[in-house]
Write an enzyme that holds these catalytic residues in place. Sequence first.
Site, mmCIF file in Angstrom:
data_model
loop_
_atom_site.group_PDB
_atom_site.id
_atom_site.type_symbol
_atom_site.label_atom_id
_atom_site.label_comp_id
_atom_site.label_asym_id
_atom_site.label_seq_id
_atom_site.Cartn_x
_atom_site.Cartn_y
_atom_site.Cartn_z
ATOM 1 C CG ASP A 1 -55.522 88.527 -63.949
ATOM 2 O OD1 ASP A 1 -54.589 88.275 -63.169
ATOM 3 O OD2 ASP A 1 -56.682 88.076 -63.810
ATOM 4 N NE ARG B 1 -40.092 80.325 -48.232
ATOM 5 C CZ ARG B 1 -41.135 80.894 -48.837
ATOM 6 N NH1 ARG B 1 -41.581 80.430 -49.984
ATOM 7 N NH2 ARG B 1 -41.747 81.917 -48.274
ATOM 8 C CG ASN C 1 -52.351 86.061 -61.333
ATOM 9 O OD1 ASN C 1 -53.536 85.767 -61.371
ATOM 10 N ND2 ASN C 1 -51.927 87.324 -61.224
ATOM 11 C CG HIS D 1 -53.701 88.218 -57.042
ATOM 12 N ND1 HIS D 1 -54.459 89.301 -56.680
ATOM 13 C CD2 HIS D 1 -52.633 88.204 -56.205
ATOM 14 C CE1 HIS D 1 -53.868 89.939 -55.677
ATOM 15 N NE2 HIS D 1 -52.746 89.292 -55.366
ATOM 16 C CG ASP E 1 -45.797 85.053 -57.908
ATOM 17 O OD1 ASP E 1 -45.342 85.479 -56.834
ATOM 18 O OD2 ASP E 1 -46.214 85.809 -58.824
ATOM 19 N NE ARG F 1 -43.471 82.168 -53.494
ATOM 20 C CZ ARG F 1 -43.833 83.273 -54.168
ATOM 21 N NH1 ARG F 1 -43.728 83.339 -55.490
ATOM 22 N NH2 ARG F 1 -44.294 84.325 -53.512
ATOM 23 N NE ARG G 1 -59.725 84.022 -55.599
ATOM 24 C CZ ARG G 1 -60.508 83.527 -54.650
ATOM 25 N NH1 ARG G 1 -61.801 83.758 -54.680
ATOM 26 N NH2 ARG G 1 -60.001 82.824 -53.672
ATOM 27 C CD GLU H 1 -47.194 85.462 -53.053
ATOM 28 O OE1 GLU H 1 -46.834 86.503 -52.494
ATOM 29 O OE2 GLU H 1 -47.478 85.424 -54.270
#
Length: 512
Positions: free
Chosen positions: A182, A352, A115, A216, A212, A210, A173, A248
């Site tokens: 970003d 998990r 991200n 966002h 992260d 995964r 975002r 996530e």
Amino acid sequence: MRVFLLLVAFELSWAQYNPNTKPGRTSIVHLFEWRWADIALECERYLAPNGFGGVQISPPNENLVITNPWRPWWERYQPISYKLCSRSGNENEFKDMVTRCNNVGVYIYVDAVVNHMCGAAAGSGTHSTCGSYFNSETHDFPAVPYSGWDFNDWKCKTGSGEIENYGDPYQVRDCRLVSLLDLALEKDYVRSKVAEYMNHLIDIGVAGFRIDASKHMWPGDMKAFLDKLKNLSTTWFAEGTRPFIFQEVIDLGGEAIKASDYYGNGRVTEFKYGAKLGTVIRKWSGEKMAYLKNWGEGWGFMPSDKAVVFVDNHDNQRGHGAGGSAILTFWDSRQYKMAVGFMLAHPYGFTRVMSSFRWPRYFENGKDINDWVGPPSNGDGSTKSVTINPDTTCGNDWVCEHRWRQIRNMVIFRNVVDGQPFTNWWDNNSNQVAFGRGNKGFIVFNNDDWNMSETLQTGLPAGTYCDVISGQKEGNGCSGIKIQVNGDGTAYFQISNSAEDPFVAIHVDAKL
Ligand SMILES: *[C@@H]1O[C@H](CO)[C@@H](O)[C@H](O)[C@H]1NC(C)=O
Ligand SMILES: *[C@@H]1O[C@H](CO)[C@@H](O)[C@H](O)[C@H]1NC(C)=O
Ligand SMILES: *[C@@H]1O[C@H](CO)[C@@H](O)[C@H](O)[C@H]1NC(C)=O
């Protein structure tokens, strides 16, 4: 022809929900901050023999080095480049880990931080884990390369450039999350660089990711780079296998961005799970275990086949992220074991298990002022190796929850009952509950403040079973409590509220 094409599209779009674990291996473990060399050993000596399906690893890419005076765990969430070079090891060590784990059927899931890059105030220089030069002021990351054109600053509409209001999806975002630069994932160039990084990992042999800070990123931007990913390596996986994707997204309800926005890309982390289960086991807010009868979608959680579930994660075990003080962790070990036991026995979601390091937790005004402390480290800042004690626990301040007998045996329980329905629920309208998984397993909890003594229908074949919480089957013997299941499937359970672990679990592979 049209029908055929639709079917193909349907199958492809479904593949990324499959964790790709070997049949009969139903859980992964997050070996938070472990070195690659230690993970390779753990796959061979412990995870494979005990039926673990895979390992979520910490971000393997180059990151900012922060020394104030010790290194925080969160520096690994500040990328500098996509070189495989971190506190956990270099690219050769990474490849060795993936090869050795895959060879024993334990697969690797990478924590992909795509991200953003490092924080805006990181400065310029070569204080990065591979020594690559960067300049956060000019947004220059030549080791990727990214330049000022590849970031979202122009798109963000807040005065500070930061996310100020979680009610506004554009801010969440397009603006900076805690000052992290970003990335402009609407650009094909940026999407291609992200996909190139992830494809390099796929070539080495990883089984999934995964992702992260997915909350966002725009789901459509994510889809664009996920569509560029290769199939998994045919050295270990069947031809045409797609990488497992879990995103996530922290959605406890009441915000503009919903977990459901992301179902099209893969599974999503269900943060309500640990927050609610912690509240129930702690008996806060009038909750009791009897209410767990309709656990899962009945509690407003996402569909089971979209969910990745966990009691705690590396963020919320130290007060970051979501769930606050309700989250159970290894620090509350007795209740924690019950929560993890419940999770692993219950059919909802893909599970998990967390494996942590101990940090010098210290509360001031209700906040842990040491929540930033990184993994156990040597004087030169390198991460300490995981040592194994004669009693199979870990040394050097590695907690190794996944090696706790109760948790390891429940990982095995989940494998044994895989595919079986949720059956024979019983509760006393309070905190004594029990349920089965078809004719393969049964679990009983006493979280009341008084003793329990009940005869319950287990659904299991008659025989003597070894409780896998107080001990386990060893040869023809049992190191724990023995439970006698009668010809009609009933069994008598007596659980003291002051027992070391006030729960009992039996399954057909622990029948004597
Ligand atoms: C993945 O495999 C499937 C089935 O073999 C194939 O149709 C598809 O083109 C492959 N995708 C990629 C990106 O290679
Ligand atoms: C819970 O179970 C015990 C017996 O196991 C019983 O004595 C107690 O009254 C029950 N509590 C409630 C609220 O039903
Ligand atoms: C509960 O069970 C334990 C162990 O059997 C026993 O020592 C204790 O006295 C019991 N407590 C009550 C209130 O009956």
